[in-house]
Design an enzyme around this catalytic site. Sequence first.
Site, PDB file in Angstrom:
ATOM      1  N   ASP A 157      78.322  35.722 -11.655  1.00 30.43           N
ATOM      2  CA  ASP A 157      78.882  36.293 -10.420  1.00 30.43           C
ATOM      3  C   ASP A 157      77.820  36.770  -9.437  1.00 30.43           C
ATOM      4  OD1 ASP A 157      78.073  38.522 -11.915  1.00 30.43           O
ATOM      5  OD2 ASP A 157      79.536  39.795 -10.938  1.00 30.43           O
ATOM      6  N   GLU A 158      76.613  36.243  -9.535  1.00 26.84           N
ATOM      7  CA  GLU A 158      75.544  36.651  -8.612  1.00 26.84           C
ATOM      8  C   GLU A 158      74.744  35.439  -8.153  1.00 26.84           C
ATOM      9  OE1 GLU A 158      73.057  40.279  -9.664  1.00 26.84           O
ATOM     10  OE2 GLU A 158      74.161  39.922 -11.509  1.00 26.84           O
ATOM     11  N   ASP A 214      77.089  39.385  -4.809  1.00 23.06           N
ATOM     12  CA  ASP A 214      77.471  39.877  -6.135  1.00 23.06           C
ATOM     13  C   ASP A 214      78.956  40.233  -6.101  1.00 23.06           C
ATOM     14  OD1 ASP A 214      77.612  41.064  -8.592  1.00 23.06           O
ATOM     15  OD2 ASP A 214      76.169  42.661  -8.179  1.00 23.06           O
TER      16      ASP A 214
HETATM   17 MG    MG Z   1      78.985  41.777 -10.161  1.00 25.56          MG
END
Ligand code: MG
Length: 407
Positions: free
Chosen positions: A103-104, A10
Amino acid sequence: MRPHLIGHLDADCFYVSAERVRFPFLRGKPVGVLGNQGACVIAKSYEMKARGIATGEPIWDCQRKCPDGVYLKRDFRWYEVLSRAMLSLVRRFSPAVEYYSIDEFFFDANPGPGASPQAFAEALRNRVTEVVGVPVTVGIARSKTLAKLVSDTAKPFGALALTDPDAERALLARLPVSDITGIASRRAARLASLGIHTCLDFALADRKRVRKLLTVVGEILWWELNGTPAQRLCTDRPPHKALSRGGSLGGPTADPDRLLGWLARNTERLVEELEYHAVTAGRLQVFVMHWNAATGAHEIDLPQPTDRFDLLLDAAKHCFARSWVPGLGASRMHLIATRLRRPGFVQQGLFEAPDGRARAVAKLKREVNAKVGRFALRSGATLPLYDVYRDREQGYDVCDIRGKLCF
Ligand SMILES: [Mg+2]
């Protein structure tokens, strides 16, 4: 034998970190990224958080609390470039990666023989940060739910592999049950009625009672918290029934050049979607709404399932000519691809027109846009829409951001 391990990567305050990659002077400063209307902060740096600013707060309140803050408008085109760079790096470390959001990522986190999971987590974190320039946190554990809890607690710039059941339990005892993805306030309140407050309380609760209270959703989380994976990595999604792209034309227009521009833009967006899901379209429909609410639609079977821009644009033109009332301003347009198939099931190129050049152009477009930004290389038919492409806010529609809802 070591249990099968799942990782969660993350990015740390991703939008702000992405801005710092291209504007290094922002490092160490309080930075806020604003939503599309510039009215509120949708992401903030740790420095800005320390001034008491929360996500979703209006800009005028933020400026009062943090007058020296730097406020920037969001730029999904740039964030997507970095997101893809992160994805390709994670794929180099792991044979199975799930793109969970911009973003993960979840991934298979079993290091080779002799390597420790902790060293694996640190190596991945360091590599992504070094190559992409975005600080990230990596958590590794026995299930997806545990891996996400581990990375959430290891932020920022953490790397932690928690594989020992005793260490897992010690962590779960510290965390409120609402920290689990999927347990929002309503479910947490129900659990509280059973005396379940921490993640450990949840893991130790009677499984059948959990199922009765929170249905199978709760039971899946119960298994996951106890270290038994109950959620698969979704690296390959099943084909959709239909994929569609389109929307408002930003005001009615009857100008044939502009309409062709919109047709080309929406075809390019549809091709991106087909490529993302790795499918080809066997049928295309074009839907048009006019300013007076009159609608028209036409569909065509493609001679061969395809994801080629030139063939799809030809088909879209054919359909558009039969769904638009010439001279009447059109205000919305949608392109809908159906009869989707995996390319493996069709003999590519057997019946298509000579495609060497079209394939090469498609590849170049994909590569340049992945590197420089979306729509950097696009069809010349979109030239009459110079005003649309000049406006960065038009770079993305909300539906183009997979896995993350923003305003
Ligand atoms: Mg994040």
